[in-house]
Design an enzyme around this catalytic site. Structure first.
Site, PDB file in Angstrom:
ATOM      1  N   GLU A 165     104.480  88.681  80.305  1.00 48.87           N
ATOM      2  CA  GLU A 165     103.955  88.038  81.522  1.00 48.87           C
ATOM      3  C   GLU A 165     103.405  86.651  81.201  1.00 48.87           C
ATOM      4  O   GLU A 165     103.640  85.690  81.945  1.00 48.87           O
ATOM      5  CB  GLU A 165     102.842  88.904  82.138  1.00 48.87           C
ATOM      6  CG  GLU A 165     103.332  90.184  82.810  1.00 48.87           C
ATOM      7  CD  GLU A 165     103.717  91.276  81.826  1.00 48.87           C
ATOM      8  OE1 GLU A 165     103.405  91.152  80.610  1.00 48.87           O
ATOM      9  OE2 GLU A 165     104.341  92.267  82.246  1.00 48.87           O
ATOM     10  N   SER A 203      92.421  88.014  68.395  1.00 46.56           N
ATOM     11  CA  SER A 203      92.246  88.900  69.554  1.00 46.56           C
ATOM     12  C   SER A 203      90.972  89.723  69.456  1.00 46.56           C
ATOM     13  O   SER A 203      90.530  90.100  68.369  1.00 46.56           O
ATOM     14  CB  SER A 203      93.417  89.877  69.666  1.00 46.56           C
ATOM     15  OG  SER A 203      94.596  89.202  69.968  1.00 46.56           O
ATOM     16  N   GLN A 245      94.647  87.766  60.381  1.00 47.45           N
ATOM     17  CA  GLN A 245      94.322  86.899  61.507  1.00 47.45           C
ATOM     18  C   GLN A 245      93.323  87.557  62.443  1.00 47.45           C
ATOM     19  O   GLN A 245      93.592  88.641  62.952  1.00 47.45           O
ATOM     20  CB  GLN A 245      95.611  86.574  62.265  1.00 47.45           C
ATOM     21  CG  GLN A 245      95.430  85.593  63.401  1.00 47.45           C
ATOM     22  CD  GLN A 245      96.584  85.663  64.379  1.00 47.45           C
ATOM     23  OE1 GLN A 245      96.847  86.681  64.987  1.00 47.45           O
ATOM     24  NE2 GLN A 245      97.288  84.561  64.518  1.00 47.45           N
ATOM     25  N   GLY A 246      92.180  86.925  62.645  1.00 50.37           N
ATOM     26  CA  GLY A 246      91.156  87.475  63.542  1.00 50.37           C
ATOM     27  C   GLY A 246      91.035  86.646  64.796  1.00 50.37           C
ATOM     28  O   GLY A 246      90.098  85.854  64.945  1.00 50.37           O
ATOM     29  N   GLU A 278     104.101  79.615  64.828  1.00 50.13           N
ATOM     30  CA  GLU A 278     104.506  80.995  64.588  1.00 50.13           C
ATOM     31  C   GLU A 278     105.652  81.380  65.526  1.00 50.13           C
ATOM     32  O   GLU A 278     106.644  81.956  65.118  1.00 50.13           O
ATOM     33  CB  GLU A 278     103.307  81.920  64.834  1.00 50.13           C
ATOM     34  CG  GLU A 278     103.630  83.390  64.645  1.00 50.13           C
ATOM     35  CD  GLU A 278     102.591  84.302  65.291  1.00 50.13           C
ATOM     36  OE1 GLU A 278     101.916  83.869  66.250  1.00 50.13           O
ATOM     37  OE2 GLU A 278     102.473  85.447  64.840  1.00 50.13           O
TER      38      GLU A 278
END
Lengths: 374, 322, 374, 322
Positions: free
Chosen positions: C358, C126, C123-124, C241
């Site tokens: 957060e 971030s 998975q690309g 997910e």
């Protein structure tokens, strides 16, 4: 680095300790009026000795003492379970404000009756809609001849029902930015247009009041520090309060801690022991923060971060301490006892009154650490 | 596998909520708890069948108990349930006398029989039968004629407590149901705490949306919004674990006892945490007598200490694992 | 309300349990390549049984099973300490995304090799400058004939060095608002212009990679869900997910908890016992949140708040669990052991990876409680 | 009454900071700790007089120790101090072997004399003398010739630990200084934790100012800024209590022991809390090996477990009060 007292400070402490032992009036009586008289008499006795305004300049009836001597007084009072002083807000906030910002006439008029507790002072800053955001307050003061006419509502005014004077923050310029349109007044409480109603708290006690002001008049000579300059006058007083407060608070924590230690003496419960030790350690941390504050003050600088840190830590600590006091009672904690139930409930306000913990964290983040404002 | 209330259970919930809203709006609760007005709904409660819901099912009981907590209804129903779980043949209204003076272990009375003094007895005035714990895990049913009731000062004004002295008369109960009964009692108390937590979370969220400081709703500050999110997490978590425990008591005996201890520990803490945090979110107004928050706080604190505190219940969980 | 399995579910569980017992390949070997092969073989065995894509529709090689059966599989895998599946991201994210948003040709081309682990997916999303603020990502894709030319840098790409395909989120429209200019691509990793560098973590392991993309080409037919529609495609996958993840995570926590219980068996330390019990209780709370999620999913609605709550609670819980594992070792905690040191360090990322705590609290506050955005 | 360092103490602090910055920039620390480069500054350390600072004053020692912690210098100075406090006549470089295998109480070795195995011995390789604890509160000085050193895997790579087996040779130490020595050792370790906490707090604040997400510095979010404020509070508090304890060991014996236990408990927790929170503030980047944060985190965690953990030290405080 030296945490010992100087010989002169030691002598002051010994003299003070002996004086307290001689004059201590015993246990405070029940009932609001009796309690008030008791505290007023205690302050008068202290003032006769010259110590009510311990750090006030001698020309205003004070003893011109150092912050360290003030700290010694707090500690000795706490140690001896001495009564509170009736005019605490006049002594710690009103008087210092008049000394710093007042005219000669104001000093002449107001200071002596503060020390003697002949005139009690209260503080009219907070409003129902203006808590943390104090500068948004709506109470307004409109000039009418040689007096301002005031309308609005204040809340959390301790001792208002015994007070002659109220340190009142009111809006004099509705068009200015919110911090710039406020003026600091001394409001005479003994007039029509000022109504005091007790505000009962979750403890069942009415430690505070609500103040309803409807057309009360304040002569222009009772403005302190200039019209529309009230925010600056109030904020220096608040900072002053917060720095000095840390010492008084830690002294009271030490007393409560030793009472709790007496109750828990010999307990085998490791969970209770750990919690007690943590509270005891944090009480030392608080005491040392107060020492740091003294050192800063002695160097004559601005109040350091110790004041905000101390107030914050104290709230956390006093809540932990009183919760432990309640929890240690086990199932009997479902019942009201004479000490810990009240303290536990009262302590819930510690993280709100005199600056919420959230606001204090903002102050530390922004003013001490330089983090950007939210 | 379905973690939803059945239609019947939802109907019970609605009935409870509506009836409690009608009979115990918070103003009425204040009259009874703070001003000493008489509470006079017991006959209606009996008519609704709630005193016998212990026979019906634990999920049903938990559903009603949550609503009781959310309303702060000062009815003696919860202590009656406790008595009835321990003494299913009980006639009239019962309550439980479990705490020795100075005792801390809910499961270990040192009283030598139904003679002596118990503290923090709920709803003792007007009770017909006291279920009294004694040493060796014994239980006695004592008629009110053998009990001297002395009102005590309760932290939670919505739930009167008394010191009760028993003169020795009473009938020993027998059976192997006591273990389950005490766990069911814990779950019922936990369900009340969930009700408190849920109501107070909703109050706090509402206040955080309305109250403005610095020209913004305070709920737009993470210090407040994250506190509210934490309240929600603990409330949801507590409700789930309570429903699991309630269900397990009727359907999964192997898991039931640990589930019940877990429920009482977690829900007690959740309600206490939520109420303390809610006081911070509300600021000064929440600290006033006239605001309702303190009544919830006091219920949460008192309930956390009733029937074994969270430390005691966690130790039972530890004992089951370790 | 019924927390039991139906007869059919019980049968599935028993069949599955027996199958795992028969096929369990034992302890995973050391070394990245050996471990990868081991996990690939395990997935292939599972796929031969038809269970790799358990919840995928049968027409795409799945078993068309329910979410509950998927949960049963997670629990049984955890219970049996079964190996992980080599193509976990393809199975839980890539495949479902193609099924939901892909063209018929894409389904034909990509789904089968995911199940068989012939083609591994990564998975690309971030980037170094775009973590919580994912939509600010800068990797750009420019159309050049019948292909996009991609330049940028990605980070935290698990398994990239074994992967054939990367689910790539890249900016195709720099002028659109940041959420509206992104496209979801399938990037062939086997080409010049794609460089994978291992990213070593504080544990000393290189579980993740950095991905440097410099002029790599993606044919237009590898756009999923339409140009400039990538945010919506990605977010539905992320939600998917998070909801499913809660179940897998809680199953693993139960395993770690039972290992810790074995180690602590018989301990008399009340502090350790209390902490263990709290963790055990919260593990149940997490499990029940996952059950709630299943119930919501079974009703066919949108994923409820359970996903965000579960991820948040899991991070807190797994950190508490692993810290307890470390603390229980006493002074030996200064030394690296075979289990808890790694787990303790690894768990520090739990509150960051896959959505920081957060951000999750923001989501709960804003989307569940309806509080105003900061 | 003056809670400030003297000019001399400030000078020592400056010297330490400058020297450590020159000899142990973090890149150099990484070479030594992670790549196995040799550390070769001991002669300079001796020249600076630091190995004997134990004779000079505890505040001075604490000042240097804080800088050691802030720099993560992988010098064996701290373990030498510990040895020298227990054995003031020690010649050469010393270290302390205190942990029995499987033991948890730092004050209760069950070893029968200087024969047996100790774990987690710091800086054992190259030490001339081991101070070995044994049952009954006895201490032995053991020459390295009587010790077999087996390197262990240390959580904190900047501070090697070994398992050391002693063959029985060694001289028993006598005196009434052991109590003070162990408390001084605790304070020195606490001072190092303060250094770690202070450095990591500064790193976090800096990062919170620079790192932007959603077009704002992350330090403008209360979730981050309040975390930083908490770090600052605990760091300041820890430094104060460490300095108090250090001062008390030399000037206020009545308060000294409780102060020292308080310092070790509070500073250990502070450093651990600060580092864990810093990892959250840093997000993903702080979780990488190439970032320095993990080295501080590992020092904080290891140091919290050295010379008695915070639970043990709190129990000593409880024992003094209760």
């Amino acid at each position: 680095m030296d945490l010992t007292l100087s010989p002169a400070e030691e002598e002051f402490r010994d003299t003070l300790r002996a004086w307290i032992a001689d004059h201590h009036p015993g246990r405070e009586p029940d009932g609001d009026e009796a309690s008030f008289t008791f505290r007023r008499d205690w302050q008068r006795a202290l003032n006769e000795r010259g110590w009510a305004g311990l750090t006030w300049p001698t020309e205003y009836g004070g003893a011109g003492a150092t912050q360290i001597e003030q700290a010694i007084l707090f500690e000795e009072f706490a140690r001896a379970r001495a009564p509170q002083l009736a005019n605490v807000l006049g002594l710690t906030m009103g008087g210092p404000t008049v000394i710093a910002h007042g005219t000669d006439e104001q000093k002449e008029r107001f200071l002596a009756p503060i020390l003697s507790a002949d005139e009690i002072w209260c503080q009219g800053f907070s409003e129902p809609e203006s808590g943390s955001d104090l500068a948004s307050l709506k109470t307004k003061a409109v000039l009418d001849g040689d007096a301002y006419v005031v309308t609005g509502q204040k809340v959390w005014t301790t001792y208002a029902h015994h007070s002659k004077w109220c340190m009142l923050l009111a809006r004099t310029n509705p068009d200015a930015p919110k911090h710039r349109g406020l003026t600091y007044f001394l409001l005479d409480m003994e007039q029509d247009g000022v109504e005091v109603r007790p505000l009962v708290q979750i403890t069942g006690e009415a430690e505070f009041n609500e103040l309803f002001i409807d057309g009360a008049r304040i002569p222009v000579e009772n403005v302190v520090g200039g019209v529309d300059n009230g925010w600056r006058v109030a904020i220096t007083t608040l900072m002053h309060e917060r720095a000095g407060l840390a010492f008084a608070l830690q002294a009271r924590v030490q007393v409560a801690l030793s009472e709790l230690a007496d109750e828990l003496k010999g307990t085998k419960d490791p969970l209770i022991r750990q919690r007690f030790a943590q509270v005891a350690i944090e009480a030392q941390v608080l005491r040392l923060l107060a020492y740091r504050g003294l050192t800063s003050a002695a160097k004559g600088g601005e109040p350091g971060p110790e004041g905000s840190l101390g107030k914050w830590l104290w709230a956390d600590l006093n809540q932990a301490l009183t919760t432990l006091g309640l929890d240690a009672r086990g199932p009997a904690g479902q019942l009201v006892d004479d000490v810990w139930t009240y303290r536990f409930l009262r302590a819930r306000a510690n993280s709100i009154e005199g600056g919420t913990t959230e606001i204090l964290k903002n102050i530390v983040a922004e003013r001490v650490l330089g983090l950007p404002r939210a | 596998m379905n973690f939803e209330l059945t239609e019947d259970q939802r109907e019970i919930k609605r009935t409870a909520r509506d009836w409690l809203a009608a009979r115990y709006p918070i103003a009425r609760v204040r009259e009874i708890a703070l001003d000493g007005a008489a509470d006079d709904t017991w006959d209606e409660v009996v008519e609704l069948g709630w005193p016998e819901i212990t026979d019906f099912g634990m999920v049903e009981l938990a559903v009603v108990a949550e609503e009781l907590g959310a309303s702060l209804a000062p009815t003696p129903l919860a202590s009656h349930w406790a008595a009835r779980l321990l003494h299913p043949e009980l006639e009239g209204r019962g309550t439980v006398a479990m705490w020795d003076e100075g005792g801390t272990d809910p499961a270990a009375s040192t009283m030598d029989g139904p003679a002596g003094t118990k503290i923090a007895v709920p709803a003792a005035e007007g009770a017909d039968v006291f279920i009294v714990t004694a040493s060796g895990g014994r239980h006695f049913a004592v008629p009110s004629s053998a009990a001297t009731v002395e009102p005590a000062r309760a932290l939670d004004p919505t739930r009167p407590l008394s010191t009760v002295t028993f003169d020795g008369a009473g009938e020993e109960l027998s059976g192997d149901h006591f273990g389950r009964a005490w766990h069911a009692i814990a779950v019922a108390a936990a369900a009340e705490s969930v009700g408190v937590a849920a109501r107070v979370t909703a109050m706090s969220v509402q206040y955080a949306k309305e109250r403005k400081q610095f020209d913004r709703p305070i709920g737009s500050y993470q210090a407040v919004s994250h506190a509210c999110a934490q309240m929600f997490l603990e409330t949801e978590g507590a409700r789930n674990v309570v429903l699991w425990a309630a269900w397990a008591l009727d359907h999964d005996p192997d898991a039931a006892f640990m589930a019940a201890n877990s429920a009482k520990a977690y829900a007690s803490d959740a309600a206490v945490n939520v109420c303390r945090s809610a006081l911070q979110v509300h600021g000064g107004i929440g600290f006033t007598w006239e605001h309702d928050l303190h009544l919830f706080l006091k219920r949460a604190e008192a309930n956390a200490r009733a029937f074994g505190d969270s430390t005691w219940h966690r130790e039972q969980v530890a004992a089951a694992h370790l």
